[in-house]
Design a protein around this motif. Structure first.
Motif, PDB file in Angstrom:
ATOM      1  N   UNK A 118      18.130  10.866  -2.644  1.00  0.00           N
ATOM      2  CA  UNK A 118      19.083  10.750  -1.541  1.00  0.00           C
ATOM      3  C   UNK A 118      18.591   9.745  -0.483  1.00  0.00           C
ATOM      4  N   UNK A 119      19.510   8.966   0.042  1.00  0.00           N
ATOM      5  CA  UNK A 119      19.159   7.970   1.052  1.00  0.00           C
ATOM      6  C   UNK A 119      18.452   8.620   2.237  1.00  0.00           C
ATOM      7  N   UNK A 137       0.822  -1.205   0.000  1.00  0.00           N
ATOM      8  CA  UNK A 137       0.000   0.000   0.000  1.00  0.00           C
ATOM      9  C   UNK A 137       0.854   1.251   0.000  1.00  0.00           C
ATOM     10  N   UNK A 138       0.280   2.385  -0.395  1.00  0.00           N
ATOM     11  CA  UNK A 138       1.051   3.622  -0.517  1.00  0.00           C
ATOM     12  C   UNK A 138       1.600   4.166   0.802  1.00  0.00           C
ATOM     13  N   UNK A 139       1.009   3.770   1.919  1.00  0.00           N
ATOM     14  CA  UNK A 139       1.444   4.298   3.215  1.00  0.00           C
ATOM     15  C   UNK A 139       2.099   3.245   4.107  1.00  0.00           C
ATOM     16  N   UNK A 140       2.441   2.095   3.528  1.00  0.00           N
ATOM     17  CA  UNK A 140       3.111   1.061   4.313  1.00  0.00           C
ATOM     18  C   UNK A 140       4.590   1.409   4.465  1.00  0.00           C
ATOM     19  N   UNK A 141       5.084   1.272   5.678  1.00  0.00           N
ATOM     20  CA  UNK A 141       6.456   1.639   6.001  1.00  0.00           C
ATOM     21  C   UNK A 141       7.440   0.596   5.472  1.00  0.00           C
ATOM     22  N   UNK A 198       4.336   6.219  -1.349  1.00  0.00           N
ATOM     23  CA  UNK A 198       3.780   7.549  -1.622  1.00  0.00           C
ATOM     24  C   UNK A 198       4.811   8.630  -1.319  1.00  0.00           C
ATOM     25  N   UNK A 199       5.529   8.486  -0.217  1.00  0.00           N
ATOM     26  CA  UNK A 199       6.534   9.471   0.161  1.00  0.00           C
ATOM     27  C   UNK A 199       7.694   9.506  -0.807  1.00  0.00           C
ATOM     28  N   UNK A 200       8.174   8.336  -1.201  1.00  0.00           N
ATOM     29  CA  UNK A 200       9.289   8.279  -2.149  1.00  0.00           C
ATOM     30  C   UNK A 200       8.839   8.793  -3.518  1.00  0.00           C
ATOM     31  N   UNK A 201       7.616   8.467  -3.922  1.00  0.00           N
ATOM     32  CA  UNK A 201       7.092   8.991  -5.191  1.00  0.00           C
ATOM     33  C   UNK A 201       7.045  10.516  -5.162  1.00  0.00           C
ATOM     34  N   UNK A 202       6.661  11.082  -4.039  1.00  0.00           N
ATOM     35  CA  UNK A 202       6.626  12.544  -3.914  1.00  0.00           C
ATOM     36  C   UNK A 202       8.029  13.138  -4.060  1.00  0.00           C
ATOM     37  N   UNK A 241      10.980   9.506   4.359  1.00  0.00           N
ATOM     38  CA  UNK A 241       9.655   9.239   3.791  1.00  0.00           C
ATOM     39  C   UNK A 241       9.597   7.783   3.336  1.00  0.00           C
ATOM     40  N   UNK A 242       9.652   6.831   4.264  1.00  0.00           N
ATOM     41  CA  UNK A 242       9.811   5.422   3.892  1.00  0.00           C
ATOM     42  C   UNK A 242       8.510   4.712   3.475  1.00  0.00           C
ATOM     43  N   UNK A 243       7.748   5.384   2.620  1.00  0.00           N
ATOM     44  CA  UNK A 243       6.551   4.776   2.035  1.00  0.00           C
ATOM     45  C   UNK A 243       6.623   4.986   0.529  1.00  0.00           C
TER      46      UNK A 243
END
Length: 99
Positions: A64-65, A33-37, A75-79, A71-73
């Motif tokens: 960047x690492x 899912x988009x918000x799974x860590x 959705x966060x990485x896509x952003x 943002x370890x989801x």
């Protein structure tokens, strides 16, 4: 909703789908899912480095690492990818993910 808003949503969805596909391949999981860590899914630093490499291949940006960890989801990485890529964050080319 304006045409630009629709285009932005479409772009975000495409990026999230590609990021999710990369995570699922690397972590050998389905249905992330988009918000799974990332770490709750069993991810670790070596997985993160490999995913970042695949993202660079797919989108032409080096996430960047530290941003990946902040943002370890998907959705966060896509952003992060979208913010780095600019107005057209589509994948650079169609490609096969290494297995």
């Amino acid at each position: 909703m304006s045409t630009r808003d629709v285009e932005a949503v479409g772009s975000r969805e495409t990026v999230e789908e590609e990021v999710t596909a990369i995570w699922e391949s690397q972590l050998d999981l389905q249905g992330i899912g988009p918000d799974e860590d990332f770490f709750d899914l069993g991810g670790h630093s070596l997985h993160a480095v490999e995913i970042i490499s695949r993202l660079e291949h797919a989108f032409g940006v080096a996430v960047p690492l530290r941003d990946f960890y902040r943002t370890p989801t998907t959705a966060g990485v896509a952003a992060v990818v979208i913010s780095m890529k600019g107005p057209d964050p589509q994948p650079s080319t169609t490609h096969q993910l290494p297995t």
